[in-house]
Design a protein around this motif. Sequence first.
Motif, PDB file in Angstrom:
ATOM      1  N   LYS A   9      -2.299 -10.381   4.518  1.00  0.00           N
ATOM      2  CA  LYS A   9      -2.489  -9.006   4.972  1.00  0.00           C
ATOM      3  C   LYS A   9      -1.939  -8.813   6.374  1.00  0.00           C
ATOM      4  CE  LYS A   9      -6.003  -5.421   5.488  1.00  0.00           C
ATOM      5  NZ  LYS A   9      -7.422  -5.089   5.344  1.00  0.00           N
ATOM      6  N   GLN A 140       0.711  -6.755  -4.525  1.00  0.00           N
ATOM      7  CA  GLN A 140      -0.557  -6.153  -4.943  1.00  0.00           C
ATOM      8  C   GLN A 140      -1.259  -5.500  -3.760  1.00  0.00           C
ATOM      9  OE1 GLN A 140      -3.011  -8.304  -7.670  1.00  0.00           O
ATOM     10  NE2 GLN A 140      -4.890  -7.259  -7.090  1.00  0.00           N
ATOM     11  N   SER A 141      -1.238  -6.165  -2.613  1.00  0.00           N
ATOM     12  CA  SER A 141      -1.856  -5.585  -1.420  1.00  0.00           C
ATOM     13  C   SER A 141      -1.136  -4.316  -1.000  1.00  0.00           C
ATOM     14  CB  SER A 141      -1.838  -6.597  -0.266  1.00  0.00           C
ATOM     15  OG  SER A 141      -2.638  -7.720  -0.570  1.00  0.00           O
ATOM     16  N   ALA A 144      -2.011  -1.550  -3.415  1.00  0.00           N
ATOM     17  CA  ALA A 144      -3.383  -1.097  -3.210  1.00  0.00           C
ATOM     18  C   ALA A 144      -3.477  -0.208  -1.970  1.00  0.00           C
ATOM     19  CB  ALA A 144      -4.318  -2.298  -3.079  1.00  0.00           C
ATOM     20  N   SER A 280      -9.840   1.990  -4.944  1.00  0.00           N
ATOM     21  CA  SER A 280      -8.589   1.365  -4.505  1.00  0.00           C
ATOM     22  C   SER A 280      -8.866   0.199  -3.572  1.00  0.00           C
ATOM     23  CB  SER A 280      -7.693   2.398  -3.805  1.00  0.00           C
ATOM     24  OG  SER A 280      -7.322   3.432  -4.675  1.00  0.00           O
ATOM     25  N   SER A 284      -8.061  -3.739  -4.249  1.00  0.00           N
ATOM     26  CA  SER A 284      -7.191  -4.471  -3.332  1.00  0.00           C
ATOM     27  C   SER A 284      -7.760  -5.845  -2.992  1.00  0.00           C
ATOM     28  CB  SER A 284      -6.987  -3.666  -2.040  1.00  0.00           C
ATOM     29  OG  SER A 284      -8.172  -3.647  -1.258  1.00  0.00           O
ATOM     30  N   LYS A 285      -9.063  -6.025  -3.178  1.00  0.00           N
ATOM     31  CA  LYS A 285      -9.719  -7.285  -2.846  1.00  0.00           C
ATOM     32  C   LYS A 285     -10.091  -8.096  -4.089  1.00  0.00           C
ATOM     33  CE  LYS A 285     -11.792  -5.209   1.287  1.00  0.00           C
ATOM     34  NZ  LYS A 285     -10.973  -5.962   2.259  1.00  0.00           N
TER      35      LYS A 285
END
Length: 430
Positions: A9, A140-141, A144, A280, A284-285
Amino acid sequence: MNHNKQVEKASLMRNKPYLYLISSQVVSSLGDWLDMLAIMALVALKWEASPIAMAGVGLCLLGPMAVVSPVAGILADKYDRKKLMILSDVIRCLVVIGFVFSTALWQIYTLLIIKSIFAALFIPAKNGKLKEIVPESQMQSAMAISGVVDNGSKIVGPLISGLLVSLVGIQWSFYLDAASFVLSAILLFGVPKTINETFVNDSGIPKEKETMISQLKDGLTVLRQIPFLSAGLMVFSVALLVIQIADTQLMVLLRQIDGDPTEIVGYGIAANGIGMLIMSIILSKKKIQSTAIYIGLGSAVVGLCFAGMVLLVPLSIVMTTILTPLLFFIAGLAAAAIIIPFQITAQKGTPVQYTGRVFGTISSVTTLASLIGMVSGGVIAEIFGVNMAFVLSGGLLVIVGIVVLIKRSKLESRVNLAESDRGLQGKASG
């Protein structure tokens, strides 16, 4: 594992081109919601449009996308995506200013068509640019976060728009929307231009020499090579079709209550955005193990919320004001559970050099489904009443959700995602 996610991240947040792109999306998405509520209020309340006329608003907004999206995807693969996005923002700014001076429904329809065409150009260019500048490990992050931006704008945009419409008039929402497109275009100057490189197809033919028809076929071919994405697109499109039966008739439904429904709709859309934002963030997690479960449960819950809207109409204005945002919040949670997993599946499974074409095809199919739903909703509301449109839409969504859950094993047995290529647009895949 947690440490790796934090590093990933942090690395994404240090990606300056991505930050410029996502910042552009922030202001553009916010602006879109500022003018959407204003258009609904102008057409449904001030001009007292019929259900068919309200369906026409949706048709003009989405109709051109069904036709233009595949071609826009080809353009996004062939030309500099940054320039295409800036051009789209500039044109849409001028169009929104045109709303201020509109005096007839046909003028609104015309401007919406133009806006739709350039929105269709922006979407595959943005998705392709995202694929260029974000590594696969962070996709994906990134998706999201993109979902958080889109849904966060639904919280702020409708609230501001509802307040402006009530206090200073409809036109200020249009002016703010126009300004948002200008700012979005300025931010896009911080995004690097697309590097075009000639690459060849499986037959050894340079892509730059292929015909437009052959490039359109490429998008369909890639979709067929990703079995679960093909099945997911079909289910996703059916869900959108049913949702649109009622969605464009919301202002007509709430027109039955005592008082001005503009603020109630604003609160409802904001609550819907909060629900989608929360979901969302959760997604994301969380690693998505079963896209089918999310789509099935999400469809059923959204259906129950739609059917429940009919029960709010006879209530007092106070109860309607309280319960409408609550239903929209729950529907927002469920809607994000449908949309985000499908988007992640599509991004991860699509080779970078086909991103524009594949997303253009996806946009065309889903837009066509939405159009059919809008027309059906307008006809049903006109013939049987707007209440029946919501009941039918809700019931059908529940059925769609149940069928997806029952057929989950069969759908997920088709999971065979092609490994996504890395690198910039136009790079050969090895």
